[in-house]
Motif scaffolding. Structure first.
Motif, short mmCIF file in Angstrom:
data_model
loop_
_atom_site.label_atom_id
_atom_site.label_comp_id
_atom_site.label_asym_id
_atom_site.label_seq_id
_atom_site.Cartn_x
_atom_site.Cartn_y
_atom_site.Cartn_z
N SER A 43 0.76 -1.36 -0.22
CA SER A 43 0.36 0.52 -0.15
C SER A 43 0.58 1.34 0.10
O SER A 43 0.70 2.11 -1.16
CB SER A 43 -0.45 0.03 1.03
N LEU A 44 2.12 1.62 0.52
CA LEU A 44 2.79 2.30 0.68
C LEU A 44 3.65 2.64 -0.55
O LEU A 44 3.76 3.50 -0.62
CB LEU A 44 4.00 2.57 1.77
N ALA A 45 3.71 1.69 -1.10
CA ALA A 45 4.20 1.74 -2.77
C ALA A 45 3.53 2.09 -3.75
O ALA A 45 3.66 3.32 -4.48
CB ALA A 45 5.55 0.00 -2.87
N LEU A 46 2.23 2.20 -3.07
CA LEU A 46 1.43 2.17 -3.91
C LEU A 46 0.76 3.93 -4.15
O LEU A 46 0.42 4.30 -5.43
CB LEU A 46 -0.37 1.33 -4.81
N LEU A 47 1.03 4.06 -2.89
CA LEU A 47 0.25 5.97 -2.08
C LEU A 47 1.69 6.51 -2.89
O LEU A 47 1.57 7.43 -3.85
CB LEU A 47 0.31 5.91 -1.05
N VAL A 48 3.22 5.77 -2.98
CA VAL A 48 4.26 7.02 -4.04
C VAL A 48 3.53 6.23 -5.11
O VAL A 48 4.44 7.48 -6.09
CB VAL A 48 5.65 5.72 -2.76
N TYR A 49 3.64 5.92 -5.72
CA TYR A 49 3.59 5.73 -7.03
C TYR A 49 2.18 6.48 -8.06
O TYR A 49 2.12 7.08 -8.66
CB TYR A 49 2.72 4.23 -7.70
N ALA A 50 1.22 6.25 -7.45
CA ALA A 50 0.26 7.38 -6.79
C ALA A 50 0.43 8.88 -7.00
O ALA A 50 0.36 9.84 -7.48
CB ALA A 50 -1.11 7.14 -6.43
N ARG A 51 1.56 9.35 -5.90
CA ARG A 51 1.56 10.39 -6.17
C ARG A 51 2.36 11.27 -7.24
O ARG A 51 2.69 12.33 -7.27
CB ARG A 51 2.82 10.42 -4.52
N ARG A 52 3.42 10.01 -7.80
CA ARG A 52 4.48 10.46 -8.39
C ARG A 52 3.46 10.97 -10.00
O ARG A 52 3.90 11.48 -11.12
CB ARG A 52 5.42 9.58 -8.62
N ASN A 53 2.54 9.60 -9.97
CA ASN A 53 1.68 9.07 -11.22
C ASN A 53 0.00 10.35 -11.13
O ASN A 53 -0.10 9.61 -11.61
CB ASN A 53 2.28 7.79 -12.30
#
Length: 105
Positions: A43-53
């Motif tokens: 979930s943290l990885a998805l959150l970081v991906y969502a913020r960047r993209n």
């Protein structure tokens, strides 16, 4: 001191008569914490991906601009075009048919 020693001895006797200890609860807890850790990391990885993209993700959910999509054809306009086409076909066929019928007479 004698009371403490007796309490410790009684505690070990409460685990059971055999020397083997059941570790199934500990193994289940370790597996559960491993799963929770993986879920948190994902979930943290998805959150970081969502913020960047963020723009790329939002582009998926937005509607395309109205200028690119052709408007829906009007039913009556299409019927007029069909009727006009039929009239043109009949007009183009008409003189040939009339001309051929005159030659037969």
């Amino acid at each position: 001191m004698a009371v403490v020693a007796a309490g410790a001895g009684g505690g070990s006797a409460a685990l059971g008569d055999s020397d083997s200890i059941d570790y199934s609860v500990h193994e289940a807890w370790n597996e559960a914490t491993n799963v929770y850790l993986l879920v948190v990391l994902a979930s943290l990885a998805l959150l970081v991906y969502a913020r960047r993209n963020k723009r790329r993700i939002m582009r998926i959910f937005t509607l395309p601009p109205a200028a690119e999509t052709p408007p829906e054809p009007n039913f009556y306009d299409s019927m007029k075009k069909i009727r006009l086409r039929q009239q043109l076909e009949m007009y183009s066929i008409g003189p040939e048919w009339n001309h051929s019928s005159l030659q037969l007479i």
